[in-house]
Design a protein around this motif. Structure first.
Motif, PDB file in Angstrom:
ATOM      1  N   THR B  56       1.045  -1.265   0.733  1.00 58.58           N
ATOM      2  CA  THR B  56      -0.175   0.351   0.329  1.00 58.58           C
ATOM      3  C   THR B  56       1.022   1.875  -0.118  1.00 58.58           C
ATOM      4  OG1 THR B  56      -1.478  -0.763   1.324  1.00 58.58           O
ATOM      5  CG2 THR B  56      -2.273   1.017   1.065  1.00 58.58           C
ATOM      6  N   TYR B  57       1.044   2.301  -1.093  1.00 51.24           N
ATOM      7  CA  TYR B  57       1.097   3.119  -1.317  1.00 51.24           C
ATOM      8  C   TYR B  57       0.707   4.682  -0.893  1.00 51.24           C
ATOM      9  CZ  TYR B  57       4.169   0.481  -3.966  1.00 51.24           C
ATOM     10  OH  TYR B  57       5.368  -0.529  -4.385  1.00 51.24           O
ATOM     11  N   GLU B  58       1.829   5.936  -0.138  1.00 53.21           N
ATOM     12  CA  GLU B  58       1.172   6.485   0.112  1.00 53.21           C
ATOM     13  C   GLU B  58       1.286   7.875  -0.991  1.00 53.21           C
ATOM     14  OE1 GLU B  58       0.242   7.165   3.513  1.00 53.21           O
ATOM     15  OE2 GLU B  58       0.598   5.065   3.745  1.00 53.21           O
ATOM     16  N   SER B  59       0.314   8.934  -0.707  1.00 53.09           N
ATOM     17  CA  SER B  59       0.155   9.624  -1.255  1.00 53.09           C
ATOM     18  C   SER B  59       1.853  10.538  -1.929  1.00 53.09           C
ATOM     19  CB  SER B  59      -0.567  11.275  -1.178  1.00 53.09           C
ATOM     20  OG  SER B  59      -0.375  11.713  -1.827  1.00 53.09           O
ATOM     21  N   GLY B  60       2.102   9.946  -3.407  1.00 50.71           N
ATOM     22  CA  GLY B  60       3.170  10.659  -4.050  1.00 50.71           C
ATOM     23  C   GLY B  60       4.208   9.712  -4.689  1.00 50.71           C
ATOM     24  N   PHE B  61       4.036   8.131  -3.657  1.00 52.29           N
ATOM     25  CA  PHE B  61       4.628   7.244  -4.662  1.00 52.29           C
ATOM     26  C   PHE B  61       3.764   6.142  -5.367  1.00 52.29           C
ATOM     27  CE2 PHE B  61       8.056   8.964  -1.494  1.00 52.29           C
ATOM     28  CZ  PHE B  61       7.572   9.223  -0.653  1.00 52.29           C
ATOM     29  N   VAL B  62       4.623   5.205  -5.924  1.00 52.90           N
ATOM     30  CA  VAL B  62       3.789   5.316  -7.164  1.00 52.90           C
ATOM     31  C   VAL B  62       4.336   3.530  -7.437  1.00 52.90           C
ATOM     32  CG1 VAL B  62       2.313   6.993  -8.439  1.00 52.90           C
ATOM     33  CG2 VAL B  62       4.742   6.266  -9.290  1.00 52.90           C
ATOM     34  N   ILE B  63       3.881   2.438  -7.679  1.00 51.83           N
ATOM     35  CA  ILE B  63       4.192   1.467  -7.511  1.00 51.83           C
ATOM     36  C   ILE B  63       5.575   1.123  -8.635  1.00 51.83           C
ATOM     37  CG2 ILE B  63       2.639   0.447  -9.206  1.00 51.83           C
ATOM     38  CD1 ILE B  63       3.265  -2.184  -7.807  1.00 51.83           C
ATOM     39  N   ASP B  64       5.168   1.982 -10.004  1.00 51.03           N
ATOM     40  CA  ASP B  64       6.070   2.076 -10.939  1.00 51.03           C
ATOM     41  C   ASP B  64       7.557   2.025 -10.779  1.00 51.03           C
ATOM     42  OD1 ASP B  64       3.294   2.488 -13.498  1.00 51.03           O
ATOM     43  OD2 ASP B  64       4.755   1.218 -12.543  1.00 51.03           O
ATOM     44  N   LYS B  65       7.550   3.241  -9.441  1.00 54.23           N
ATOM     45  CA  LYS B  65       8.799   4.455  -9.232  1.00 54.23           C
ATOM     46  C   LYS B  65       9.170   3.659  -8.383  1.00 54.23           C
ATOM     47  CE  LYS B  65      12.087   7.458  -8.559  1.00 54.23           C
ATOM     48  NZ  LYS B  65      12.844   7.705  -9.787  1.00 54.23           N
ATOM     49  N   PHE B  66       8.847   2.664  -7.549  1.00 53.81           N
ATOM     50  CA  PHE B  66       9.318   2.031  -5.874  1.00 53.81           C
ATOM     51  C   PHE B  66       8.424   0.770  -5.927  1.00 53.81           C
ATOM     52  CE2 PHE B  66      11.434   5.458  -4.384  1.00 53.81           C
ATOM     53  CZ  PHE B  66      10.900   7.353  -5.072  1.00 53.81           C
ATOM     54  N   PRO B  67       8.824  -0.544  -6.503  1.00 53.81           N
ATOM     55  CA  PRO B  67       8.203  -1.675  -6.944  1.00 53.81           C
ATOM     56  C   PRO B  67       8.949  -2.035  -4.923  1.00 53.81           C
ATOM     57  CG  PRO B  67       9.885  -1.636  -8.433  1.00 53.81           C
ATOM     58  CD  PRO B  67       9.960   0.202  -7.770  1.00 53.81           C
ATOM     59  N   ILE B  68       7.540  -2.950  -4.955  1.00 56.45           N
ATOM     60  CA  ILE B  68       8.116  -3.383  -3.710  1.00 56.45           C
ATOM     61  C   ILE B  68       7.643  -5.029  -3.805  1.00 56.45           C
ATOM     62  CG2 ILE B  68       7.415  -4.201  -1.228  1.00 56.45           C
ATOM     63  CD1 ILE B  68       6.855  -0.586  -0.814  1.00 56.45           C
ATOM     64  N   SER B  69       8.961  -6.163  -3.133  1.00 58.99           N
ATOM     65  CA  SER B  69       8.702  -7.440  -2.751  1.00 58.99           C
ATOM     66  C   SER B  69       7.910  -7.567  -1.778  1.00 58.99           C
ATOM     67  CB  SER B  69       9.250  -7.518  -3.822  1.00 58.99           C
ATOM     68  OG  SER B  69      10.366  -8.248  -3.102  1.00 58.99           O
ATOM     69  N   ARG B  70       8.059  -9.127  -1.372  1.00 60.33           N
ATOM     70  CA  ARG B  70       7.460  -9.732   0.256  1.00 60.33           C
ATOM     71  C   ARG B  70       7.468 -10.665  -0.375  1.00 60.33           C
ATOM     72  NH1 ARG B  70       5.827  -8.317   5.849  1.00 60.33           N
ATOM     73  NH2 ARG B  70       7.195  -9.784   6.556  1.00 60.33           N
ATOM     74  N   PRO B  71       8.290 -11.009  -0.556  1.00 62.72           N
ATOM     75  CA  PRO B  71       8.171 -12.612  -0.623  1.00 62.72           C
ATOM     76  C   PRO B  71       8.013 -13.213   0.488  1.00 62.72           C
ATOM     77  CG  PRO B  71       9.909 -12.372  -0.581  1.00 62.72           C
ATOM     78  CD  PRO B  71       9.552 -11.095  -0.691  1.00 62.72           C
ATOM     79  N   ASN B  72       8.446 -13.581   1.759  1.00 55.75           N
ATOM     80  CA  ASN B  72       7.767 -14.486   3.177  1.00 55.75           C
ATOM     81  C   ASN B  72       7.930 -13.369   4.276  1.00 55.75           C
ATOM     82  OD1 ASN B  72      10.787 -13.171   4.113  1.00 55.75           O
ATOM     83  ND2 ASN B  72      11.065 -15.624   2.755  1.00 55.75           N
ATOM     84  N   LEU B  73       7.690 -13.861   5.527  1.00 52.36           N
ATOM     85  CA  LEU B  73       7.454 -13.052   7.026  1.00 52.36           C
ATOM     86  C   LEU B  73       8.972 -12.691   7.504  1.00 52.36           C
ATOM     87  CD1 LEU B  73       4.757 -15.164   8.628  1.00 52.36           C
ATOM     88  CD2 LEU B  73       4.585 -12.970   7.604  1.00 52.36           C
ATOM     89  N   THR B  74       9.656 -12.723   6.284  1.00 55.08           N
ATOM     90  CA  THR B  74      11.090 -12.199   7.077  1.00 55.08           C
ATOM     91  C   THR B  74      12.114 -11.213   5.907  1.00 55.08           C
ATOM     92  OG1 THR B  74      12.473 -14.180   6.110  1.00 55.08           O
ATOM     93  CG2 THR B  74      11.172 -14.306   8.585  1.00 55.08           C
ATOM     94  N   PHE B  75      11.665 -10.970   4.840  1.00 54.72           N
ATOM     95  CA  PHE B  75      11.755 -10.503   4.433  1.00 54.72           C
ATOM     96  C   PHE B  75      11.323  -9.522   2.880  1.00 54.72           C
ATOM     97  CE2 PHE B  75      15.633  -9.865   1.541  1.00 54.72           C
ATOM     98  CZ  PHE B  75      15.688 -10.196   0.184  1.00 54.72           C
ATOM     99  N   SER B  76      11.988  -7.991   2.626  1.00 53.36           N
ATOM    100  CA  SER B  76      11.221  -7.396   1.727  1.00 53.36           C
ATOM    101  C   SER B  76      12.292  -6.656   0.873  1.00 53.36           C
ATOM    102  CB  SER B  76      10.958  -6.743   2.599  1.00 53.36           C
ATOM    103  OG  SER B  76       9.562  -5.660   1.459  1.00 53.36           O
ATOM    104  N   THR B  77      11.779  -6.057  -0.138  1.00 50.70           N
ATOM    105  CA  THR B  77      12.831  -5.298  -1.205  1.00 50.70           C
ATOM    106  C   THR B  77      12.168  -4.090  -1.885  1.00 50.70           C
ATOM    107  OG1 THR B  77      12.214  -6.787  -3.208  1.00 50.70           O
ATOM    108  CG2 THR B  77      13.977  -7.338  -1.917  1.00 50.70           C
TER     109      THR B  77
END
Lengths: 113, 115
Positions: B56-77
């Motif tokens: 869920t992105y905040e106002s002013g931030f978009v997925i195309d510019k800041f894609p995020i992954s969260r494959p499991n409960l201990t890791f994110s990029t």
């Protein structure tokens, strides 16, 4: 709009000179108010959580208080190792459920021996 | 409290390139957050990344510019895409802990400089 304002931006104290940092806030649906300490090159470190007006928390030379519109971080007889940036944050319910934490700009504290 | 490791700790990047920041937590956590801290300023929430759902992105931030992954409960990029000098900042990963997961624990941050 949810907003957090901290003052002063910077504060220079002599060792042993007590003072207070201010955090004023406007937020809808307050879940809690937080104080964090941030040292250069590091992420913020949690200090206190306050949930309701009148609540107070203490840790060593620090004491945090909360009213309906502001919070104070009182520093008693500070030491040089208390030099850091102190961040105030409020936690509010998010638009899509869950919550979000909104930070103030911080007060940079310098304590001189 | 959880211990968070971020990689890289710092990097210098060329305009137009992309960089992925990794965040590894030593315990399973539900709520993870990505913040940006621009020089001399406070922390701004980029997005909330909960495992099993889209970020869920905040106002002013978009997925195309800041894609995020969260494959499991201990890791994110977090990827900073098509970087410009305005993206020079410290990017911080944090997790929610404690009752209601409302106390944030932060990594040391990733300092990016875009030339």
């Amino acid at each position: 709009e949810d907003q957090v304002t901290q003052s002063p931006e910077a504060l220079r104290l002599q060792e042993g000179e007590s003072s207070s940092l201010n955090c004023s806030y406007t937020v809808s649906g307050l879940r809690g108010l937080f104080w964090y300490r941030q040292d250069p090159g590091k992420g913020p470190e949690f200090l206190f959580t306050l949930y309701s007006a009148g609540e107070e928390k203490e840790k060593e030379r620090l004491k945090a208080t909360l009213t309906k519109k502001e919070s104070f971080l009182h520093i008693t007889a500070p030491k040089p190792e208390d030099s850091a940036t102190y961040l105030c944050a409020v936690q509010a319910y998010g638009n899509t459920g869950g919550f979000k934490t909104i930070f103030g700009a911080g007060t940079r504290l310098f304590v001189k021996a | 409290s959880a211990v968070i490791s971020q990689k890289p700790s710092r990097d210098i990047c060329q305009r137009g390139t992309s960089l992925t920041i990794q965040c590894q937590v030593d315990s399973q956590v539900t709520m993870m957050f990505w913040y940006r801290q621009q020089p001399g300023q406070s922390l701004t929430l980029i997005a909330t990344a909960n495992q099993g759902s889209e970020a869920t992105y905040e106002s002013g931030f978009v997925i195309d510019k800041f894609p995020i992954s969260r494959p499991n409960l201990t890791f994110s990029t977090l990827t900073v895409s098509n970087m410009s000098p305005e993206d020079s900042s410290i990017y911080l990963c944090s997790v929610g802990q404690g009752a209601g997961a409302n106390v944030l624990t932060f990594g040391a941050g990733s300092r990016l400089t875009v030339l």
